[in-house]
Design a protein around this motif. Structure first.
Motif, mmCIF file in Angstrom:
data_model
loop_
_atom_site.group_PDB
_atom_site.id
_atom_site.type_symbol
_atom_site.label_atom_id
_atom_site.label_comp_id
_atom_site.label_asym_id
_atom_site.label_seq_id
_atom_site.Cartn_x
_atom_site.Cartn_y
_atom_site.Cartn_z
ATOM 1 N N LEU A 1 0.662 -1.274 -0.192
ATOM 2 C CA LEU A 1 0.050 -0.136 -0.045
ATOM 3 C C LEU A 1 0.862 1.354 -0.176
ATOM 4 O O LEU A 1 1.762 1.530 1.152
ATOM 5 C CB LEU A 1 -0.867 0.112 1.116
ATOM 6 C CG LEU A 1 -1.807 -1.254 1.526
ATOM 7 C CD1 LEU A 1 -2.738 -0.928 2.934
ATOM 8 C CD2 LEU A 1 -3.078 -1.314 0.370
ATOM 9 N N ARG A 2 0.857 1.978 -1.027
ATOM 10 C CA ARG A 2 1.691 3.279 -1.142
ATOM 11 C C ARG A 2 0.836 4.088 -0.615
ATOM 12 O O ARG A 2 -0.083 4.854 -1.654
ATOM 13 C CB ARG A 2 2.207 3.349 -2.600
ATOM 14 C CG ARG A 2 3.175 2.334 -2.899
ATOM 15 C CD ARG A 2 4.632 2.620 -2.977
ATOM 16 N NE ARG A 2 5.398 1.494 -3.507
ATOM 17 C CZ ARG A 2 5.673 1.270 -4.565
ATOM 18 N NH1 ARG A 2 5.395 1.835 -5.808
ATOM 19 N NH2 ARG A 2 6.606 0.146 -4.900
ATOM 20 N N CYS A 3 0.723 4.829 0.479
ATOM 21 C CA CYS A 3 -0.028 5.667 1.013
ATOM 22 C C CYS A 3 0.371 7.141 0.822
ATOM 23 O O CYS A 3 1.717 7.330 1.002
ATOM 24 C CB CYS A 3 -0.238 5.472 2.574
ATOM 25 S SG CYS A 3 -0.797 3.610 2.756
ATOM 26 N N GLY A 4 -0.649 8.174 0.805
ATOM 27 C CA GLY A 4 -0.071 9.452 0.603
ATOM 28 C C GLY A 4 -0.046 9.974 2.057
ATOM 29 O O GLY A 4 0.289 9.324 2.927
ATOM 30 N N TYR A 5 0.340 11.527 2.158
ATOM 31 C CA TYR A 5 0.614 12.166 3.415
ATOM 32 C C TYR A 5 -0.756 12.107 4.067
ATOM 33 O O TYR A 5 -1.780 12.418 3.895
ATOM 34 C CB TYR A 5 0.919 13.644 2.846
ATOM 35 C CG TYR A 5 1.668 14.165 4.041
ATOM 36 C CD1 TYR A 5 2.936 14.226 4.193
ATOM 37 C CD2 TYR A 5 0.827 15.187 4.884
ATOM 38 C CE1 TYR A 5 3.809 14.773 5.205
ATOM 39 C CE2 TYR A 5 1.514 15.924 5.940
ATOM 40 C CZ TYR A 5 2.934 15.783 5.948
ATOM 41 O OH TYR A 5 3.600 16.493 7.141
ATOM 42 N N PHE A 6 -0.546 11.536 5.338
ATOM 43 C CA PHE A 6 -1.345 11.178 6.313
ATOM 44 C C PHE A 6 -2.238 12.780 6.991
ATOM 45 O O PHE A 6 -1.352 13.593 7.148
ATOM 46 C CB PHE A 6 -1.201 10.505 7.809
ATOM 47 C CG PHE A 6 -0.779 9.066 7.519
ATOM 48 C CD1 PHE A 6 -0.446 8.525 6.235
ATOM 49 C CD2 PHE A 6 -0.841 8.160 8.610
ATOM 50 C CE1 PHE A 6 -0.021 7.299 6.030
ATOM 51 C CE2 PHE A 6 -0.595 6.989 8.247
ATOM 52 C CZ PHE A 6 -0.304 6.557 7.013
ATOM 53 N N PHE A 7 -3.498 12.508 6.821
ATOM 54 C CA PHE A 7 -4.185 13.776 7.709
ATOM 55 C C PHE A 7 -3.813 13.918 8.842
ATOM 56 O O PHE A 7 -3.514 14.918 9.504
ATOM 57 C CB PHE A 7 -5.620 13.673 7.571
ATOM 58 C CG PHE A 7 -6.206 13.589 6.291
ATOM 59 C CD1 PHE A 7 -5.793 14.087 5.058
ATOM 60 C CD2 PHE A 7 -7.892 13.409 6.129
ATOM 61 C CE1 PHE A 7 -6.379 14.156 3.800
ATOM 62 C CE2 PHE A 7 -8.525 13.546 4.843
ATOM 63 C CZ PHE A 7 -7.819 13.850 3.643
ATOM 64 N N VAL B 1 -2.713 4.635 -2.186
ATOM 65 C CA VAL B 1 -4.027 5.135 -1.679
ATOM 66 C C VAL B 1 -3.697 6.516 -1.659
ATOM 67 O O VAL B 1 -3.020 7.141 -0.766
ATOM 68 C CB VAL B 1 -4.041 4.707 -0.299
ATOM 69 C CG1 VAL B 1 -5.416 4.916 0.386
ATOM 70 C CG2 VAL B 1 -3.972 2.974 -0.240
ATOM 71 N N HIS B 2 -4.437 7.412 -2.295
ATOM 72 C CA HIS B 2 -4.111 8.704 -2.424
ATOM 73 C C HIS B 2 -5.082 9.736 -1.920
ATOM 74 O O HIS B 2 -4.738 10.685 -2.220
ATOM 75 C CB HIS B 2 -4.052 9.072 -4.101
ATOM 76 C CG HIS B 2 -2.911 8.596 -4.845
ATOM 77 N ND1 HIS B 2 -1.614 8.213 -4.510
ATOM 78 C CD2 HIS B 2 -2.975 7.963 -6.294
ATOM 79 C CE1 HIS B 2 -0.606 7.832 -5.424
ATOM 80 N NE2 HIS B 2 -1.654 7.810 -6.472
ATOM 81 N N GLY B 3 -6.095 9.450 -1.295
ATOM 82 C CA GLY B 3 -7.044 10.148 -0.719
ATOM 83 C C GLY B 3 -7.854 10.620 -2.026
ATOM 84 O O GLY B 3 -7.642 10.458 -3.007
ATOM 85 N N PRO B 4 -8.614 11.749 -1.466
ATOM 86 C CA PRO B 4 -9.780 12.251 -2.357
ATOM 87 C C PRO B 4 -9.127 13.214 -3.445
ATOM 88 O O PRO B 4 -9.865 13.372 -4.629
ATOM 89 C CB PRO B 4 -10.628 12.827 -1.529
ATOM 90 C CG PRO B 4 -9.895 13.471 -0.310
ATOM 91 C CD PRO B 4 -9.040 12.360 -0.356
ATOM 92 N N GLU B 5 -8.091 13.813 -3.109
ATOM 93 C CA GLU B 5 -7.602 15.008 -4.017
ATOM 94 C C GLU B 5 -6.020 15.334 -3.634
ATOM 95 O O GLU B 5 -5.541 15.100 -2.443
ATOM 96 C CB GLU B 5 -8.415 16.146 -3.940
ATOM 97 C CG GLU B 5 -8.533 16.997 -2.685
ATOM 98 C CD GLU B 5 -9.499 17.854 -2.575
ATOM 99 O OE1 GLU B 5 -9.769 18.752 -3.745
ATOM 100 O OE2 GLU B 5 -10.035 18.274 -1.406
ATOM 101 N N ASP B 6 -5.225 15.810 -4.445
ATOM 102 C CA ASP B 6 -4.236 16.346 -4.362
ATOM 103 C C ASP B 6 -4.020 17.902 -3.580
ATOM 104 O O ASP B 6 -4.879 18.408 -4.184
ATOM 105 C CB ASP B 6 -3.033 16.382 -5.621
ATOM 106 C CG ASP B 6 -2.775 15.095 -6.073
ATOM 107 O OD1 ASP B 6 -2.928 13.758 -5.432
ATOM 108 O OD2 ASP B 6 -2.026 14.933 -7.039
ATOM 109 N N LEU B 7 -3.480 17.998 -2.662
ATOM 110 C CA LEU B 7 -3.522 19.242 -1.876
ATOM 111 C C LEU B 7 -1.902 19.603 -1.915
ATOM 112 O O LEU B 7 -1.353 19.326 -1.445
ATOM 113 C CB LEU B 7 -4.263 19.058 -0.609
ATOM 114 C CG LEU B 7 -5.690 18.705 -0.610
ATOM 115 C CD1 LEU B 7 -6.111 18.403 0.796
ATOM 116 C CD2 LEU B 7 -6.657 19.823 -1.181
#
Length: 290
Positions: free
Chosen positions: A140-146, A200-206
């Motif tokens: 799982l290549r995860c994005g930056y965690f909230f 796992v990129h989340g809903p949008e790039d921010l």
């Protein structure tokens, strides 16, 4: 199928543990201190006190396990990459000695670079080792965690979110519970085989400037995104008492991602998850800010 879940009290693990239980499974949870488990889950799981950096401990804890959700645990060694090596060796020993055939590994965006991304190099090494072990594995290549925002509560109270990332460069941000949902589906699905990479990129790039605006609206206080230099970051981390290797592991992670990488899985329907930052901030950050 006997499922093992590591770090069940962590940002992702506590959500994933619940999903596995709700699917009708009784997972074996590997946790350093079982007393840290919430009271409402203790009768629904089999908790085993485990040191994930110790091969003998992990082998004993995973006897009879068919599938494992593995997170390289946080460690306080003078060089964090030594901790990643120990965790990887422990996992491989368990795979080898207990015949574990299926692993869902919580990795990170940037691991595809393999080197030059600070602490993420440790995750990349675990990926490489699992690939060589020829088990069925999903990385799982995860994005930056909230949830990383929770480390910055004092700064946010002062109206600042400071980072060495380019404050105007968008990147994937994701809720831990969304990572847990994707991980649980992969863990419970018995049909797949071979090696897979699931971003796992989340809903949008921010960008951090976007994040500052979202947090500001949700909290009702102005938040400014402030660009730090790598030297600023090193000085701040050193002042907290970190060793040089610990400092470089964190500073190198930011610099490596900031300097660019190409995700193995681009953003599309399969890599986009639903939880948006504004709702997460309202539910999780606002109560913490007080």
């Amino acid at each position: 199928m006997t499922i093992a879940v590591t770090t069940p009290t962590g940002n992702v693990g506590r959500h994933l543990q619940r999903l596995v239980v709700q699917a009708g499974e009784r997972p074996r949870v590997l946790v350093r201190d079982p007393a840290r488990l919430d009271d409402d889950v203790r009768d629904l799981v089999d908790a085993v006190a485990t040191d994930q950096l110790d091969a003998d401990s992990v082998v004993a804890a995973t006897a009879g396990v068919d599938a494992v959700y593995w997170v390289d645990p946080p460690n306080r060694l003078d060089d964090p990459l030594d901790g990643y090596r120990l965790a990887t060796d422990a996992l491989l020993a368990a795979v080898r000695e207990n015949g574990i055939r299926r692993v869902v590994f919580q990795s990170s965006a940037g691991a595809e670079r393999r080197h030059g991304v600070g602490e993420i190099d440790g995750l990349a090494a675990t990926e490489t080792a699992l690939d060589a072990a020829r088990v069925d594995v999903t990385h799982l290549r995860c994005g930056y965690f909230f949830s990383n925002l929770l480390f910055d509560l004092d700064a946010l109270r002062d109206g600042v979110i400071a980072t060495a990332f380019d404050v105007d460069a968008p990147m994937p941000w994701v809720a831990p519970e969304d990572i847990a949902a994707v991980g649980a589906v992969r863990l419970l699905d018995r049909s797949w085989t071979g090696r897979h990479v699931q971003a796992v990129h989340g809903p949008e790039d921010l960008s951090f400037r976007d994040v500052a605006a979202i947090v500001g609206r949700a909290t009702g206080r102005p938040i400014e995104a402030v660009q730090l230099s790598d030297d600023d970051v090193r000085a701040t981390l050193t002042a907290t008492g970190m060793t040089p290797a610990q400092v470089e592991a964190l500073a190198g992670m930011t610099a490596g991602i900031r300097d660019g990488y190409t995700p193995e899985n681009p953003r599309d329907y399969t890599t986009t998850t639903p939880t948006r930052l504004a709702g997460w901030v309202q539910a999780n950050l606002v109560p913490s800010l007080g």
